[in-house]
Design a protein around this motif. Structure first.
Motif, mmCIF file in Angstrom:
data_model
loop_
_atom_site.group_PDB
_atom_site.id
_atom_site.type_symbol
_atom_site.label_atom_id
_atom_site.label_comp_id
_atom_site.label_asym_id
_atom_site.label_seq_id
_atom_site.Cartn_x
_atom_site.Cartn_y
_atom_site.Cartn_z
ATOM 1 N N LEU A 136 0.831 -1.212 0.000
ATOM 2 C CA LEU A 136 0.000 0.000 0.000
ATOM 3 C C LEU A 136 0.864 1.259 0.000
ATOM 4 C CD1 LEU A 136 -2.955 -0.772 2.449
ATOM 5 C CD2 LEU A 136 -3.078 -0.375 0.001
ATOM 6 N N LYS A 137 1.921 1.236 0.796
ATOM 7 C CA LYS A 137 2.820 2.391 0.874
ATOM 8 C C LYS A 137 3.494 2.626 -0.476
ATOM 9 C CE LYS A 137 6.859 4.069 3.367
ATOM 10 N NZ LYS A 137 7.891 3.748 4.349
ATOM 11 N N ASP A 138 3.944 1.551 -1.121
ATOM 12 C CA ASP A 138 4.597 1.681 -2.432
ATOM 13 C C ASP A 138 3.631 2.245 -3.475
ATOM 14 O OD1 ASP A 138 6.924 0.664 -1.354
ATOM 15 O OD2 ASP A 138 6.519 -1.405 -2.026
ATOM 16 N N LYS A 139 2.388 1.755 -3.462
ATOM 17 C CA LYS A 139 1.388 2.250 -4.415
ATOM 18 C C LYS A 139 1.081 3.722 -4.172
ATOM 19 C CE LYS A 139 -1.039 -2.107 -5.182
ATOM 20 N NZ LYS A 139 -2.301 -2.846 -4.988
ATOM 21 N N ALA A 140 0.984 4.112 -2.890
ATOM 22 C CA ALA A 140 0.692 5.511 -2.571
ATOM 23 C C ALA A 140 1.836 6.413 -3.019
ATOM 24 C CB ALA A 140 0.446 5.670 -1.075
ATOM 25 N N GLN A 141 3.080 5.990 -2.846
ATOM 26 C CA GLN A 141 4.216 6.798 -3.267
ATOM 27 C C GLN A 141 4.280 6.896 -4.789
ATOM 28 O OE1 GLN A 141 7.550 4.997 -1.292
ATOM 29 N NE2 GLN A 141 7.265 6.225 0.571
ATOM 30 N N ALA A 142 3.967 5.810 -5.468
ATOM 31 C CA ALA A 142 3.970 5.827 -6.937
ATOM 32 C C ALA A 142 2.887 6.771 -7.451
ATOM 33 C CB ALA A 142 3.764 4.418 -7.475
ATOM 34 N N THR A 143 1.723 6.722 -6.845
ATOM 35 C CA THR A 143 0.625 7.598 -7.255
ATOM 36 C C THR A 143 0.987 9.055 -7.009
ATOM 37 O OG1 THR A 143 -0.942 5.859 -6.669
ATOM 38 C CG2 THR A 143 -1.834 8.068 -6.976
ATOM 39 N N LEU A 144 1.607 9.337 -5.888
ATOM 40 C CA LEU A 144 2.022 10.701 -5.568
ATOM 41 C C LEU A 144 3.061 11.187 -6.568
ATOM 42 C CD1 LEU A 144 1.683 13.027 -3.569
ATOM 43 C CD2 LEU A 144 3.518 12.034 -2.216
ATOM 44 N N GLY A 145 3.995 10.319 -6.938
ATOM 45 C CA GLY A 145 5.000 10.686 -7.957
ATOM 46 C C GLY A 145 4.348 10.975 -9.296
ATOM 47 N N ASP A 146 3.366 10.167 -9.693
ATOM 48 C CA ASP A 146 2.648 10.392 -10.951
ATOM 49 C C ASP A 146 1.899 11.717 -10.927
ATOM 50 O OD1 ASP A 146 3.558 7.976 -11.896
ATOM 51 O OD2 ASP A 146 1.671 6.893 -11.434
#
Length: 157
Positions: A136-146
């Motif tokens: 979940l943390k990895d997905k949230a960081q990826a979404t924030l980067g996008d």
């Protein structure tokens, strides 16, 4: 046999005759405290020593209980970020500084903490089966980067 009768009745008989006869009255001023208690001097000293020791033990137990309560109050002050109390600090120091909570109180605090964790949002999420916080943390960081990249490309912002 005569000795037992004399000790049992003699003192009461002396009191009775002493109050009736107005002559010689020794009074209790001549007797020591041990004699008034019906003990020898050594027995009386031992008795007094035991009384002092028992009082010291009771005082030590009372101080320990006060320190345990102060520790509990300090724990809750820390937990809820309340100001510290000087009285509690001094009670803990009087008991030796390192006071542990009784098992029953520690168990109650642990149960309260567990209930609060279960009631929180993260506690509810942690109880869901098949949920991985790392992913979940990895997905949230990826979404924030996008989102940051798309915001940089946008000309309106």
């Amino acid at each position: 046999m005569a000795f037992m009768v004399k000790t049992m009745v003699g003192g009461q008989l002396k009191n009775l005759t002493g109050s009736l006869g107005g002559g010689d009255d020794k009074g209790d001023g001549d007797k020591s405290a041990a004699e008034t208690q019906g003990m020898s001097r050594e027995e009386y000293e031992e008795y007094q020593k035991q009384l002092v020791e028992e009082k010291m033990e009771r005082d030590a137990q009372f101080t320990q209980r006060k320190a345990e309560r102060a520790t509990l109050r300090s724990h809750f002050r820390d937990k809820y970020r309340l100001p510290k109390n000087e009285t509690d600090e001094s009670q803990i120091q009087m008991a030796g500084g390192d006071v542990e909570l009784p098992r029953e109180l520690a168990k109650m605090i642990e149960e309260d903490t567990e209930e609060e964790e279960r009631a929180s949002v993260l506690g509810q999420l942690a109880s869901l089966p098949g949920l991985d916080f790392g992913s979940l943390k990895d997905k949230a960081q990826a979404t924030l980067g996008d989102l940051k990249q798309s915001a940089e490309k946008c000309h309106i912002m």
